[in-house]
Design an enzyme around this catalytic site. Sequence first.
Site, short mmCIF file in Angstrom:
data_model
loop_
_atom_site.label_atom_id
_atom_site.label_comp_id
_atom_site.label_asym_id
_atom_site.label_seq_id
_atom_site.Cartn_x
_atom_site.Cartn_y
_atom_site.Cartn_z
N HIS A 120 -2.64 58.14 50.50
CA HIS A 120 -2.34 57.23 51.62
C HIS A 120 -2.09 56.06 51.26
CE1 HIS A 120 -2.81 60.29 54.76
NE2 HIS A 120 -3.62 60.74 53.84
N GLU A 151 -1.02 53.51 52.73
CA GLU A 151 -0.97 52.68 53.83
C GLU A 151 -2.51 52.06 54.04
OE1 GLU A 151 -0.70 55.87 54.02
OE2 GLU A 151 -1.30 56.93 55.80
N SER A 181 -13.88 42.26 73.52
CA SER A 181 -13.70 42.09 74.99
C SER A 181 -13.74 40.54 74.84
CB SER A 181 -14.66 42.58 75.90
OG SER A 181 -15.85 42.66 75.21
N CYS A 206 1.14 62.44 52.47
CA CYS A 206 0.09 63.64 52.43
C CYS A 206 0.77 64.89 53.39
CB CYS A 206 -0.87 62.87 53.53
SG CYS A 206 -2.47 64.15 53.44
N GLY A 214 -19.28 41.82 75.51
CA GLY A 214 -19.72 40.63 74.61
C GLY A 214 -19.18 41.15 73.21
N GLY A 215 -18.65 42.24 72.90
CA GLY A 215 -18.48 42.29 71.37
C GLY A 215 -17.04 41.55 71.09
N1 LIG Z 1 -21.32 47.20 78.33
C1 LIG Z 1 -19.95 46.92 78.65
N2 LIG Z 1 -19.76 46.46 79.71
C2 LIG Z 1 -18.53 46.18 80.04
N3 LIG Z 1 -17.56 46.53 79.34
C3 LIG Z 1 -17.76 47.17 78.20
C4 LIG Z 1 -19.14 47.37 77.73
N4 LIG Z 1 -18.87 48.07 76.86
C5 LIG Z 1 -17.80 48.25 76.47
N5 LIG Z 1 -17.00 47.71 77.37
C6 LIG Z 1 -15.33 47.88 77.42
O1 LIG Z 1 -14.81 48.70 76.56
C7 LIG Z 1 -14.11 47.81 75.61
C8 LIG Z 1 -14.19 48.68 74.14
O2 LIG Z 1 -15.39 48.45 73.71
P1 LIG Z 1 -15.48 48.11 72.09
O3 LIG Z 1 -16.86 48.23 71.74
O4 LIG Z 1 -14.50 48.87 71.21
O5 LIG Z 1 -15.08 46.48 71.85
P2 LIG Z 1 -15.82 45.31 72.22
O6 LIG Z 1 -17.22 45.75 72.58
O7 LIG Z 1 -15.23 44.44 72.91
O8 LIG Z 1 -15.90 44.90 70.64
P3 LIG Z 1 -16.71 45.27 69.29
O9 LIG Z 1 -15.77 46.50 68.92
O10 LIG Z 1 -16.70 44.55 68.59
O11 LIG Z 1 -17.91 45.93 69.83
C9 LIG Z 1 -14.53 46.59 75.47
O12 LIG Z 1 -13.58 45.80 75.23
C10 LIG Z 1 -14.79 46.36 76.84
O13 LIG Z 1 -13.57 45.95 77.75
N1 LIG Z 2 -3.84 63.95 55.87
C1 LIG Z 2 -3.18 65.07 56.00
O1 LIG Z 2 -1.82 64.73 56.27
C2 LIG Z 2 -3.50 66.24 55.75
C3 LIG Z 2 -2.52 67.29 55.55
C4 LIG Z 2 -3.10 68.84 55.59
N2 LIG Z 2 -3.29 69.04 56.94
C5 LIG Z 2 -4.03 68.81 54.61
O2 LIG Z 2 -5.34 68.80 54.82
O3 LIG Z 2 -3.56 69.00 53.55
MG LIG Z 3 -18.32 46.80 71.54
#
Ligand SMILES: Nc1ncnc2c1ncn2[C@@H]1O[C@H](COP(=O)(O)OP(=O)(O)OP(=O)(O)O)[C@@H](O)[C@H]1O
Ligand SMILES: NC(=O)CC[C@H](N)C(=O)O
Ligand SMILES: [Mg+2]
Length: 687
Positions: free
Chosen positions: A186, A188, A245, A98, A241-242
Site C-alpha cells: 500500500h 498510500e 469535537s 493490493c 472535549g476530544g
Molecule cells: N461524551 C460525549 N459527549 C458528547 N459528544 C460526544 C461524546 N463522545 C463523542 N461525542 C461525539 O462523537 C464524535 C466522535 O467522537 P471522537 O472520539 O471520534 O471525536 P472527539 O472525541 O471529538 O475527538 P478525539 O478523536 O480526539 O477523541 C465527537 O466529535 C462528538 O461529536
Molecule cells: N488489502 C487488500 O486489498 C487485500 C486483498 C485480498 N483480499 C487479500 O487478502 O489478499
Molecule cells: Mg473522542
Amino acid sequence: MFFFRNPKFGSATENGLHHDKVAILDAGSQYGKVIDRKVRELQIESDLLPLETTVQEIKEKGYKAILISGGPNSVYDEDAPSYDKSLFTANIPILGICYGMQMINSEFGGSVQKKDIREDGQTAITILEPTCPLFSGLSKTQNVLLTHGDSVDKIGEKMKKAAVSSSDIVAAIYNEQMKIYGVQFHPEVDLTENGKQIFSNFLFNICGLTQNFTMISRKEQCVKYIKDKVGNNKVLLLVSGGVDSTVCAALLRYALNPSKIIAVHVDNGFMRKDESDKVEKSLKEIGIDLIVKKAFNQFYKGTTAIKKPGQMYSLETPMLCNTCNPEEKRKIIGDVFVKLTNEIISEMNLKPEEVVLAQGTLRPDLIESASSLVSKNADTIKTHHNDTELIRQLRQQGRVVEPLADFHKDEVRALGYDLGLPAHLVERHPFPGPGLAIRILCAEEPYMEKDFAETQVIARVIVDYKNKLERKHALLARVTEATTDDEKKELLRISSSYEISATVLPIRTVGVQGDKRSYSYVLGLSSQVDPNWNDLIFLAKLIPRILHNINRVCYVFGGHIQFPISEVTYTHISNFTLSQLREADAIANEVMKLTGTTKQIAQMPIVLIPIHFDRDPANKVPSVQRSIVLRPFLTNDFMTGVPAIPGSDRLPLHVLGKMVNEIMKVEGISRVLYDLTPKPPGTTEWE
Ligand SMILES: Nc1ncnc2c1ncn2[C@@H]1O[C@H](COP(=O)(O)OP(=O)(O)OP(=O)(O)O)[C@@H](O)[C@H]1O
Ligand SMILES: NC(=O)CC[C@H](N)C(=O)O
Ligand SMILES: [Mg+2]
Ligand SMILES: O=c1[nH]c(=O)c2[nH+]cn([C@@H]3O[C@H](COP(=O)(O)O)[C@@H](O)[C@H]3O)c2[nH]1
C-alpha cells in the site's frame, strides 16, 4: 447513484487552470481516502469512484490515469465485485494496489491464490527490476505495508515481476509499454516509507500529468458547508472535549452566530477520571458554554434494535450492562447518544425539524464503520458510535452536520491550530465516544474453538524454535514453510538466548487483515528475565503471519505464565469493572504526564481483560481477578500504526516500569500486559 465525491467539497480551485484528473476505483479498501489524500498532496485532482465505473465514463470525464484500490474480497470468489474488463485495454495508465494488483494479474491470465502465509504489517521488499519506472530513484530494499492473504502465484502474460517480499511473494508486476502497474503493498499509507515517491513516479514520470491542483482553503470550505447545512436552523453540537469535537465547536463558532449553537457534552459514565469536569472547564476557556448531560443509567441500561444476518426483523438487544458482543455494545451506545439528543431538543422546547445535529466525525470513523458515504465494498471493521443506524437515518434526512468528515486526525489538528486553539486541546490523545465501555472486554465464557489447542502448540513451536527443531516436532513444518531463511535464523537466535513462553488467551479482540475485520485470539508471551523488546516486536510481527487466528500479541509482565488458560473471569460493564479500569487508566495517564511521555505517543488505550493468570485449573471457585493491557500506539492518521517500543525515546523503561507497578496495586488486577501488535493486523482499540 450517490457516490463518493463529497459534494460539499466540490472541486473548486483558486487558479482556474485545467487540471489533469485521476480516477480512483474503489474495491472497498480501508485506505481509499488515503489514496485520494496522497494524490491531492501531489497537487493532482482525483475522484473516488465505484469499482464498476465504465471505461466510457472514465474517458468521457477525461480522467488521465486510473488507480485501483485494495479491498476485502478475493478476485477468485464468485461474488467478487464486478468491473469493466476493457479497463486494461483502454490505453489509460493503471496502478493497481493490493486487490487492484490481484485484479490485473488475473485479468492477464495469471493466478491468485490464498497462501499459507498472510502478510500483515510493515515488511521489506526487494526491487528486482531497477529499471521499472515505478521504482525510479528508490533503493533495492523498501519498507512497505502489506496486508493480504491472497497472493499472486503464476504471473499474468505480458506482466513482469518487479519486486518480491521477504517471504518471496510477488510484491509488484508491470508492463512498461502498456503502462500497467500493480503493487501488492500500500503506497498510500505512512508505513510505506517511500509511498509518495512511488505515486510521484506513476503520476508524473509514467502518466505525464501536470501538477497544478490546489484546493481552496479547507477552513473556508468548512464554513460554506456549515452555513449551507444549518441554514435557518439551530445546531446541536455533541462535544466530547476530544480534538475533533473541539475543533468542530471552534469551526461552528467561526461560521455561525453563537445564538444558533447548542453545545452538549454527555457524561455517559464511561469517561475517564474527572474527565467531564475538565472538559467543561477547558471548553469554557475557548468561549463555549456546555450543557452537561449526565446519563449513566440511560447508557448502562440502554438497548437498541439490531437485525442479524438471516433475520427478517430487527430485535431488541439485551441491556448494555448484559451485553458482551462489541459490535452490539457499540451500536447501543451510538443509538443512546441519538435518543438523548432528541430528549434535549424536547426539554428545550425546540421543534426537532428546526435543529440539526453536529458531530466531529472524521474520515476513519466512516471508513471503519463501512459507511456507504465512503465505500460500497468496504467491510465493517468496527461500528463507530457516531455512525450507527439512527445516525444514518438522520443523515439521509439531511439533519447531520459533519464538517470534518473528509479529514484525518492530523489534518484536524492543523485546522485546530489555524483556528487559534491552544496546543493542550489540539494535541490531546483521542478517546473513543463509547469510552471505557469498549475497553472492558466482556465475557461470560472462554472463547476456545476447535483451533485453540493446535494454535497453542504452534505458538510454542515458534517461541521454542531451537528445541522443537532439534526434536523434529510434528508441527515444525507449519513454521518452517511460512518463514524465510533469515527469519528462521532469527527464531533460532531468539529461542537460544532465553526462554519465552507463549500462552493463547481464550478471548477475542478485533483486528483488520487484508481490509477485512478479524475477531480472534490474543497470544501472551512471558519470560522469567527482562525481555529483549526488539525480539518481541519481531515475534509479534511474525506470529499473526503464521497463525492467522491470532490478531494480537502481548508481553505479559511478571515472569512465566504458570498454567495454560482455559477460563475467563465472568465480566460485564459494571460499576466495579468501570472503576478498576478508570483507576488503571488514570495511573497510566498520570505517569505519562509526569514523565513528559504523553506527546511521544499518539494514543494509549488501557484495556481491562477477563483473564486471571497463574490460577491452578483445579481451582473451581469462580475468579474475580482481571488483567490490564497497555496499548501505546504510534500513528498519524490512525489508519495504520505501530506499537511504541519500550526502552526507545518514545517510552523509556523506567516510565513503563512505574506504570506497571502502580497498576498492579489496583484492586483485583492479576497482571499487566503490553500490546506489541501493529495495525494491521491489530486495530488501535481492542473492540
Ligand atoms: N461524551 C460525549 N459527549 C458528547 N459528544 C460526544 C461524546 N463522545 C463523542 N461525542 C461525539 O462523537 C464524535 C466522535 O467522537 P471522537 O472520539 O471520534 O471525536 P472527539 O472525541 O471529538 O475527538 P478525539 O478523536 O480526539 O477523541 C465527537 O466529535 C462528538 O461529536
Ligand atoms: N488489502 C487488500 O486489498 C487485500 C486483498 C485480498 N483480499 C487479500 O487478502 O489478499
Ligand atoms: Mg473522542
Ligand atoms: O469516537 C469514536 N467512536 C468510536 O466508536 C470509536 N472506535 C474507535 N475510535 C477511535 O478511532 C481510532 C482508530 O481506532 P481503531 O484502530 O481501533 O479502529 C482510535 O483513535 C480509536 O480510539 C472511536 N472513536
